[in-house]
Design an enzyme around this catalytic site. Structure first.
Site, short mmCIF file in Angstrom:
data_model
loop_
_atom_site.label_atom_id
_atom_site.label_comp_id
_atom_site.label_asym_id
_atom_site.label_seq_id
_atom_site.Cartn_x
_atom_site.Cartn_y
_atom_site.Cartn_z
N SER A 430 77.08 65.44 10.88
CA SER A 430 76.13 64.43 10.42
C SER A 430 75.06 65.05 9.54
CB SER A 430 75.50 63.71 11.61
OG SER A 430 74.94 64.64 12.48
N HIS A 451 81.93 60.69 8.59
CA HIS A 451 80.78 60.62 9.49
C HIS A 451 80.79 59.31 10.26
CE1 HIS A 451 76.17 60.43 10.04
NE2 HIS A 451 76.77 60.86 11.13
N GLU A 463 80.54 56.81 7.01
CA GLU A 463 80.18 57.47 5.75
C GLU A 463 81.34 58.40 5.38
OE1 GLU A 463 75.33 57.82 5.35
OE2 GLU A 463 76.34 59.32 6.55
N ASN A 501 71.29 59.28 7.66
CA ASN A 501 70.40 60.11 8.47
C ASN A 501 69.27 60.72 7.65
OD1 ASN A 501 71.66 59.49 10.80
ND2 ASN A 501 72.80 61.39 11.00
#
Ligand code: 3HC
Length: 715
Positions: A430, A451, A463, A501
């Site tokens: 991540s 992800h 992702e 993130n």
């Protein structure tokens, strides 16, 4: 299935009307085909509705025509009104859906609809205005307008209750639920489900029916049935709409229309429906939901990838790591019928992981949401191994081990020697640099980031992280595989935290600043949840666990990598062993087995003492400042991500936030929201906050500034 041999170009007789609608008379039946690929949207401006109206008028005046059959080309009857035309000017003189349906209700010859594939919204409403509906086995009908912040505005709220009763109609319209052909038959929506060739058999059906008399059965002439006391039903439905759909404007209006269907004439009901849809189309909520509809589809389009880009077949998958992420990831493939080998060098972890998967499926069986056969089928294609060499036959390997570069590189180096040359090597990292991970292999072009978001078997966002050397084939395969496992894929580039993130870090940092300056965690959470987020930042931290962030901060501190203003509050919680929900406490306290946050006065004391340690004088922070600062943090970082090309387009960021971070869909995602309030207001707001005490961390994104200066938007 429609028989292509019966496409109208092969029919005898006159062809005509517009290109998007073809009309031919075959024997005594007027055959009307909607031909507006890809989904036969009922476009005003392209003349689909005018074409339909002309065709029906022509047959209505033609003595040779005794009945009509309306059907769609391709796999759909119709996906509904053309959403892209909402709020846009109409070509003058073109018929609208209301014009068409109003005329259809005057026609004295039977009109039959042959429904194939998805028949949605206005498409379904068109069929409800027909006198009979026949359907193929693959047909799905739905009124999904509510998901676009509107309501069925072509008589759906008035006709559906006249067929299936007010209660069931309300349920279908407020949920937008999909109804299969068989269900539609049992509800009385469809007269017959056709097994064979839909078009041929529909023509036969009409001919047969005409022989024995086929009355014109107008739904508008029926009355609405209610199974319960209408007043109580409407009062209850109003309460549910207000509570369950907070923030969404359409459900309450749908209740109003159903009330009208029960208590007024069809004509009045139609007027009330029209007024409501016209108002709803103009709301920001509907604009936002429509934006997300197109954004999700747009996200499938990746620069450098076309329909011609070859894709590999993924027939079996290995997942490395049997922890929470690994097991969740494995379940996605098992659910799609793709065999999975789960590899973990620790025998105990492996057994536990496989056991977790089994338990998860068993609990779904117990809830009646999965059949025992499907359970057996899914666990039947799952194998486990403690040997990395077990991946040798896999088409795709997804690594989901501890977030540590050295560990990941060791695994990728080893995988490289085991997997076949065509296999895709994916990492579920991540935060880590995928180019660095890929660099230890002999095949960096086969390496990609996938992800997944926790819980990986539930969260729909994926992702797809394209590294520097990832090949177009690997990207295309990953995007198409993501759809197969029912994810919403968004292709992004490599950077710390990728898109989701990276943005959430700036948002969480701002949330920490807010509590250090004077707010309490529960105030911040309440403000942002009232704005519409599923969960505030501190509840989110408690759910995710505070320990991982603590470990990262300790490492960064020791490496001298912390430069910005540092908030020590989460460290103080972790020092007490409060890691969030899993330890029964974090920013809140949780009773055993409960996820309900309880405010902990000790946390408030920790927060207050952290402020005084920094020499800060706490102040009251209003909800609007909380929302502004958190949204501006997201938008500002999002703008930089766009400037760097890490996200392809602003709408991709919106998809990521709506699908993966609980951003209220009716606000369209952070970038769309920014445009709703005006980019210049965002810049002014950031500048204002930067001038407040402790506001010197704010720096307007140069890209955002440029856009404002040039009077441009993210598009
Ligand atoms: N209007 C305009 N474009 C539409 C559309 C519509 N109603 N439905 C689909 N499209 C477009 C999509 O944007 C996409 O375009 P793209 O190829 O340029 O990206 C293309 O058609 C294909 O769509 P999908 O990728 O979604 O195709 P699928 O085969 O996966 O799904 C579908 C087909 C189930 C019909 C799905 O597209 C869908 O759910 N469409 C929307 C249905 C809907 O909400 N209808 C109600 C419209 S509002 C209405 O009818 C108001 C009325 O009550 C007055």
């Amino acid at each position: 299935m429609l028989n292509s041999a019966l496409e109208l170009k092969d029919l005898n007789g006159e062809t005509g009307m517009s290109e998007v609608v073809s009309y031919e008379v075959r024997g005594s039946i007027g055959l009307i085909q909607i031909n507006n690929p890809p989904v036969n949207a009922l476009s005003v401006n392209k003349g689909v509705l005018q074409g339909l109206l002309d065709a029906i008028k022509s047959g209505d005046h033609d003595p040779q025509v005794s009945a009509f059959l309306i059907f769609g080309s391709g796999k759909n009857f119709s996906g509904g009104a053309d959403i892209s035309e909402f709020g846009k000017p109409k070509v003058p003189g073109m018929a609208t859906l209301s014009d068409l349906l109003a005329y259809m209700d005057t026609v004295t010859k039977p009109i039959v609809a042959a429904l194939s594939g998805p028949t949605m919204g206005g498409g379904f409403e068109l069929s409800l205005t027909c006198h009979y509906r026949l359907a193929s086995q693959e047909t799905i009908v739905a009124l999904p307008e509510v998901k676009l912040g509107i309501l069925p505005g072509a008589g759906g709220t008035q006709r559906l209750p006249r067929i299936i009763g007010a209660e069931q109609a309300l349920e279908l319209i407020t949920s937008g639920a999909f109804v299969s052909a068989q269900e539609a038959k049992s509800l009385g929506i469809v007269d017959e489900v056709i097994d064979g060739n839909l078009l041929e058999d529909s023509i036969k059906w009409i001919k047969r029916a005409l022989r024995s008399g086929l009355p014109v059965a107008r739904v508008s002439e029926r009355s609405v049935k209610t199974a319960t006391d209408p007043k109580e039903f409407i009062a209850k439905a109003t309460g549910v709409a207000e509570k369950k759909w907070r923030g969404y404007p359409a459900p309450l209006r749908i209740v109003e229309c159903i009330d009208a269907a029960i208590n007024t004439s069809f004509k009045e009901g139609i007027q009330i429906e029209r007024k409501n849809i016209e108002e709803l189309i103009l709301t920001n909520e509907s604009k936002s939901l429509r934006h997300l509809f197109f954004a999700e589809r747009q996200a499938n389009k990746v620069v450098g990838i076309s329909k011609e880009t070859p894709t590999a077949k993924i027939q079996n998958v290995s997942v490395i790591g049997a922890g929470t992420m690994g097991t969740g990831i494995a379940m996605n493939f098992l659910n799609a019928g793709i065999p999975v080998t789960i590899v973990d060098t620790n025998d105990e972890t492996l057994k536990k992981g496989i056991d977790t998967i089994n338990k998860n499926y068993l609990s779904t069986v117990a809830k009646g949401k999965l059949s025992a056969e499907d359970h057996d089928r899914r666990v039947g294609i799952l194998t486990g191994s403690t040997q990395l060499s077990a991946v040798s036959d896999s088409d795709l390997v997804v690594e989901a081990v501890y977030e540590e570069m050295k560990i990941k590189q060791t695994i990728f180096r080893e995988l490289d020697s085991f997997v076949k040359p065509t296999a895709i090597l994916a990492t579920n990292t991540s935060t880590l640099d995928i180019d660095e991970i890929a660099s230890v292999t002999q095949r960096p072009e086969q390496v990609i980031g996938l992800h997944f978001f926790s819980p990986a078997n539930v969260m729909r966002l994926l992702e797809v992280v394209r590294a520097e050397k990832t090949s177009p084939e690997v990207v295309a395969t990953s995007m198409s595989l993501a759809k197969k496992i029912k994810k919403i894929p968004v292709c992004v580039g490599v950077c710390d935290g990728f898109v989701g993130n990276r943005m959430i870090h700036t948002y969480l940092r701002e949330a920490e600043y807010l509590i250090e300056e004077g707010a309490l965690p529960q105030q911040v959470d309440h403000a942002i949840e009232s704005f519409g987020f599923a969960m505030g930042p501190f509840r989110m931290c408690d759910l995710a666990g505070l320990d991982i962030g603590w470990a990262i901060r300790k490492r960064k501190k020791s490496e001298g990598l912390i430069s910005k203003r540092y908030v020590s509050i989460p460290d103080h919680l972790c020092e007490r062993g409060w890691f969030g929900q899993k330890t029964g406490g974090g920013y809140y306290t949780y009773e055993a087995g409960s996820r309900v946050p309880i405010v902990n006065p000790e946390v408030s004391a920790i927060v207050e003492s952290a402020s005084s340690q920094q020499g800060m004088i706490r102040r009251t922070i209003e909800a609007n400042e909380i929302v502004d600062r958190l949204m501006f943090a997201l938008i500002n970082e999002g703008a930089e991500i766009l400037a760097e090309g890490v996200a392809q387009r602003a709408s991709d960021i919106d998809v990521i936030y709506a699908a993966g971070y609980g951003f209220p869909r009716y606000r369209g995602g952070p970038m769309f929201y920014a445009q709703t309030i005006g980019l210049s207001n965002v810049v002014e707001g950031i500048e204002r906050y930067s001038k407040q005490d402790h506001g010197d961390h704010w720096e307007v994104s140069p890209f955002l500034s440029q856009l404002v200066q040039k009077n441009q938007t993210f598009e």
